[in-house]
Structure formats: structure tokens, C-alpha cells
Design an enzyme around this catalytic site. Structure first.
Site, PDB file in Angstrom:
ATOM      1  N   HIS A 186       0.772  -1.190  -0.147  1.00 52.35           N
ATOM      2  CA  HIS A 186       0.004  -0.078   0.139  1.00 52.35           C
ATOM      3  C   HIS A 186       0.925   1.223   0.053  1.00 52.35           C
ATOM      4  CE1 HIS A 186      -3.221   2.861   1.125  1.00 52.35           C
ATOM      5  NE2 HIS A 186      -2.475   3.181   2.144  1.00 52.35           N
ATOM      6  N   GLU A 428      -4.342 -14.162 -22.153  1.00 52.41           N
ATOM      7  CA  GLU A 428      -3.667 -14.428 -21.197  1.00 52.41           C
ATOM      8  C   GLU A 428      -3.100 -16.038 -21.079  1.00 52.41           C
ATOM      9  OE1 GLU A 428      -5.648 -12.916 -17.576  1.00 52.41           O
ATOM     10  OE2 GLU A 428      -7.552 -13.515 -18.561  1.00 52.41           O
ATOM     11  N   ASP A 452      -0.395 -12.940 -16.269  1.00 47.94           N
ATOM     12  CA  ASP A 452      -0.837 -14.466 -16.457  1.00 47.94           C
ATOM     13  C   ASP A 452      -0.017 -14.997 -17.611  1.00 47.94           C
ATOM     14  OD1 ASP A 452      -2.309 -14.981 -14.004  1.00 47.94           O
ATOM     15  OD2 ASP A 452      -4.260 -14.616 -14.909  1.00 47.94           O
ATOM     16  N   CYS A 499      -2.370  -4.847 -21.233  1.00 43.99           N
ATOM     17  CA  CYS A 499      -2.787  -4.210 -20.009  1.00 43.99           C
ATOM     18  C   CYS A 499      -2.215  -4.781 -18.484  1.00 43.99           C
ATOM     19  CB  CYS A 499      -4.323  -4.475 -19.844  1.00 43.99           C
ATOM     20  SG  CYS A 499      -4.983  -6.137 -19.587  1.00 43.99           S
TER      21      CYS A 499
END
Length: 540
Positions: A186, A428, A452, A499
Site C-alpha cells: 500500500h 492471457e 498471467d 494491460c
């Protein structure tokens, strides 16, 4: 002067005084023999106080940053979550104290989220700890009375939680240094968003840091220098000057079109996961949204979201982006993204199991509700529907058939929609890449999910520390597959984008342009850098 090293996770430097957040011991030892009724009442009282605190934090943060404020709504949902409350109450009924029940439940949930093979869901472990700390602080009567610093500073802590960071104005924070954490944590994500340095995972060397002093930190090399001498200070001042000039220079690219030296326009879009990210899309200068992760609507709900609930979300995204293309990925639940109310079977190898389009086609009522919501929302903007985890042509044809049937239904119901909305798929899996020549005849676009695709092709779990050095987007096998996919797309006159994380790997931009990639979708903070790399490319 003392030099220690951690892991750099943001390409910036800082030279400022440090502000140390003291570590509090929140551990609660197991002890039985407590009165369950008394402890249940105590838990409910502390839960209410924590919920009230979170609401105050939400309202305060909302004035500064809507995206940051939303995390406190998530924390409220966690505190009231059925599974969370049930786990706490079960331990209390075994005569454990309420504080131990909260501590132990937090530990178990943290371990669960950390075990998932998904960086975004791994971050939920962080939220669980933050919520548990809040509850345990109230149980222990610990008050946070430390005077807040004035001016700019480098925030130093074992770990940084949303509740720690929100106390400060972002403009005050010059950088972060943490004992724990990762490049994808984070705090690291926030640092990259704010364009400030962060050094994580100092480990035992963290103990060498005092509670006050001047720090020079380098978010690229992971270097942390305590009380630098005049020579080092001058070097860092020069680096800061260069950094400021670099940030100003990148601003020039923000609103430019990414046109390569050979005249090709590459769309630079962004990946987002909620309505709260729309603000970042607009500020980034992106051409649109290359990936809206719709599964987070499901992950953040306690029940199946209705068609109407989804429609309102998709409508708002499309309306607010005012004609920019928005690619919404249909739900990608399963594998590492678990949702209790889906009642998915336990699997030995979930990454290769019942997930994404496989769930959608076997449970058409779920898929239909989402597709109806999406198609209805298409009347309010430029929508592209994208189906993930394709391995076979029949999955594409079944999805298209369902979309066609829904359009016919909506026409009969006099509900408006865009008849020319785009339909595409994620490539993917190696299977989809190899048969991309066949798939290209039936879709409007491809978007390559390199995360992936890389994992499946070179058989490497990117979250496994023992083999993570083998995970390589520039592996020759991946580059050949990307070229194959792009060639097959262009033969059918459809566009192809990327992406996955590799879309922002600057070292790969030249190659992507060379093979004809038409769109790159990245995190909002990387839009300007990617545009600059395209404009100055050698192979464009």
C-alpha cells in the site's frame, strides 16, 4: 553518518528530517475463563467506537482526497462483515477475552489474504491488520497523543497503514522508510502515486535508525543515509534539483498524444478498480481506461450485486469519462479472488481451475446480470466489454451469443444501448495466444494480460520468492507470443493492447512498437513516462 540499505520501490530521492511512528505491541495472549456475555458486550462496545472513529476519519479525509477516504469505508465493512464477527464471537463463546478474539481473528484473516496469489488482494491483509490495531488500541486504552510535525518530513515506521498516513497532509510527506513491506504494498503504491521515494524491507537494519534526525533516501537504489555529511547533502540537493526538473519535464507529456517518431499514435490508457480511481484517470492525462476490474464490485459486496447496482456503477464511470473509451473486464472471480457467497469448490490448483469466464458460462444467471448492466450502461459512453481467461473459441461464441440475446431483450423493452459497443477478449493463456488467428475473426480487439501469460508460459509463480527472479516479461518466449498475437490481430484489422504490468516497462516500449502494439494500459502514475518513451522511441 550511517548508511543502510533496503529495497527501493519508487524512483525518487528525498532529504528531510525524519518523523518516527513508534511501534505499539498489540499482541494479546490466549487466556480462557472469561464470561462470554460480558465479553460479547465489550466487543460490541469497542466495535461501535471503532466504527465511529472510522466514520470521522472518512469525513475528514473526504475533504482532502476521495480515493484515500474510501479505504475507511472498506474498514467499516470489514468490522461489520459476517465472517469477521462470527469468528470473534465463536472465540468469545469458548470463554476467551474479547481482545484475544479480535487479535486471533485478525491474525487468521491476515494469513488468509497473504496466502492468495494476487497482489491487490494481498493488500487486504494490510487492511485487516489496520482494523485489528484500531480495535486493540481501544481495548488497551492506548491514545495517540504524539505531536504531529510541521513542514516536510520522511515518515519512518515498521509498517505503514492507511490510518497512520491519513493524519498528515500529503504535501508534508517527502518519503517513506519501513522495516517491512514490499514493492507492491500500500505504502509503495501511494509513494509512486505521490511521486515521492520509499525504501521498504530494511529488516533488522531498521533498528539502527534513531527516533529523530535527518535522512537522505533513494527510492531507486534502496539507500538510506542517517545524518548525511555536507558532501552527501550537496549530492542529494543536486539530485533533488534534477528530480524537480524531471517532474516538470514529464508534465509536458501528460496531455500530449503518444505519437511515435514514425507517426503511429499509441493510446495510453489506465488500469483502475473502482469509482474512486476516476479522479486519477482525469489527472493522469490518459486516453481512457484500458482495464476496469469489475470483480471488485463483487469482492466488496456481501451478496451478488444486482443488475441495477452494477448498472449505476458502470453508468457513472462512462458518464464521468465523457466519451473516452472504457474497457470493462467481466468478472474475474476464482483462483486467488475468493468470494464466500459464490460457494466455489476448494481446488488444489485454483489458478488452473474454476474461474473467470468458466464461472460465467456455467452460471449464466450471474453473467447475464452483469452483461445486461454493461449493455444498458453503454448508452452513456464509449464502452468496450472484455472477457478474461479465454482458452477456446466456444467461450467467445457463447459470450457473444448471450450479448446478442440481451440486446434483443433490451430492444423489446425499449431500453437504450449502444448497438456498436466493442467486444474483446484478454489473451492471457498460451492457448489463446496460439489460436489468436482464429479468435481474431470474432472480436473487435485483443488485450494481452502479460502477468498471467508470463506466469503460465514460463511456469513461474511470481509470488514465490524462491523463483521470482525467473519471472521475466522480456523472456524470448513471451516476446514471440506478443508478436504472434499482434500479427494475428492486425491480419483481421482489429487492434491489440497490453494491460499487464509489462505495459509500463520502459525497456520493452521499443519492442512493443516494433511488433505493432496499438494501446498500453498502465497505472495512472506512469502515463506521462510511457507517453515520453513512445514519443522518443527508436522503433516507433
Amino acid at each position: 553518518m550511517k548508511i543502510i540499505n533496503g529495497i527501493g520501490a519508487s524512483d525518487y530521492v528525498a532529504l528531510e528530517k525524519m518523523y518516527f511512528i513508534e511501534t505499539v505491541d498489540y499482541e494479546v495472549l490466549p487466556k480462557e475463563g472469561f464470561d462470554p456475555k460480558v465479553e460479547l458486550d465489550h466487543f460490541k462496545s469497542v466495535q461501535k467506537q471503532a466504527l465511529d472513529e472510522l466514520e470521522i476519519l472518512y469525513q475528514q479525509t473526504l475533504k482532502k482526497n476521495k480515493t484515500s477516504a474510501e479505504i475507511f469505508k472498506v474498514h467499516q465493512m470489514m468490522l461489520e462483515d459476517y465472517d469477521y464477527v462470527e469468528s470473534v464471537e465463536a472465540l468469545i463463546l469458548k470463554t476467551y477475552s474479547a481482545s484475544y478474539a479480535v487479535y486471533e481473528t485478525g491474525k487468521k484473516l491476515k494469513a488468509f489474504f497473504e496466502s492468495l496469489d494476487n497482489e491487490i488482494l494481498n493488500e487486504r491483509a494490510f487492511d485487516v491488520v489496520d482494523v485489528s490495531r484500531r480495535m486493540l488500541r481501544i481495548f488497551k486504552g492506548i491514545k495517540d497523543n504524539k505531536e504531529l510535525p510541521k513542514g516536510k518530513f520522511i515518515l519512518v515506521s515498521e509498517d505503514l497503514y492507511p490510518s497512520d498516513i491519513v493524519k498528515f497532509e500529503y504535501s508534508q510527506i517527502a518519503g517513506f522508510v519501513t522495516k517491512y513491506g514490499s514493492r507492491n504494498g500500500h505504502a509503495a503504491i501511494l509513494a509512486r502515486t505521490l511521486n515521492i521515494p520509499i525504501v521498504v524491507n530494511l529488516g533488522d537494519k531498521f533498528e539502527l535508525l534513531p527516533e529523530e534526525g535527518i535522512l537522505a533516501i533513494n527510492g531507486l537504489t534502496g539507500e538510506v543515509i542517517l545524518n548525511p555529511n555536507n558532501y552527501v547533502t550537496d549530492i542529494y540537493k543536486e539530485k533533488l534539483k534534477e528530480q524537480e526538473e524531471q517532474v516538470k519535464m514529464l508534465l509536458k507529456y501528460k496531455d500530449l498524444k503518444a505519437i511515435s517518431p514514425k507517426g503511429k499514435h499509441i493510446e495510453v490508457a489506465v488500469n483502475i478498480g473502482s469509482l474512486n480511481d476516476l479522479e486519477l484517470v482525469k489527472k493522469s492525462g490518459a486516453d481512457g481506461v484500458g482495464l476496469f476490474r469489475s470483480e471488485f464490485i463483487y469482492l466488496e459486496s456481501k451478496k451478488y450485486p444486482t443488475e441495477e447496482e452494477q448498472f449505476l456503477i458502470y453508468k457513472e464511470v462512462l458518464s464521468k469519462l465523457e466519451g473516452k473509451k472504457v474497457i470493462i473486464r467481466t468478472l474475474d472471480i476464482g483462483a486467488d479472488k475468493k468470494v464466500d457467497y459464490f460457494n466455489l469448490p476448494k481446488e488444489d490448483n485454483p489458478a488452473l481451475g474454476f474461474r473467470a469466464v468458466r464461472i460465467c458460462l456455467k452460471r449464466p444467471e450471474i453473467f447475464k446480470a452483469q452483461l445486461r448492466a454493461l449493455i444498458r450502461a453503454s448508452a452513456y459512453g464509449k464502452l468496450a466489454i472484455m472477457v478474461p481467461m479465454i482458452t477456446d473459441l466456444c467461450q467467445v461464441l457463447e459470450s457473444k451469443k448471450m450479448i446478442k440475446e440481451i440486446m434483443e431483450e433490451l430492444k423489446k423493452e425499449n431500453i437504450p444501448y449502444d448497438e456498436n459497443l466493442f467486444f474483446g477478449i484478454m489473451i492471457e493463456t498460451p492457448a489463446a495466444a496460439i489460436i489468436s488467428d482464429v479468435l481474431a475473426k470474432h472480436v473487435d480487439f485483443f488485450s494481452i494480460g502479460t502477468n498471467d501469460l508470463t506466469q503460465y508460459t514460463i511456469a513461474v509463480d511470481r509470488t514465490n520468492a524462491e523463483v521470482e527472479e525467473l519471472f521475466d516479461y522480456s523472456h524470448e518466449a513471451i516476446k514471440r507470443l506478443v508478436k504472434l498475437i499482434a500479427d494475428n490481430a492486425h491480419k483481421e484489422n482489429i487492434w491489440v493492447g497490453i494491460c499487464g504490468e509489462s505495459a509500463s516497462e520502459l525497456s520493452l516500449i521499443d519492442y512493443y512498437l516494433e511488433v505493432g502494439i496499438d494501446e498500453l494500459s498502465v497505472s495512472p502514475g506512469k502515463v506521462s513516462k510511457v507517453k515520453k518513451a513512445i514519443i522518443e522511441s527508436k522503433n516507433g
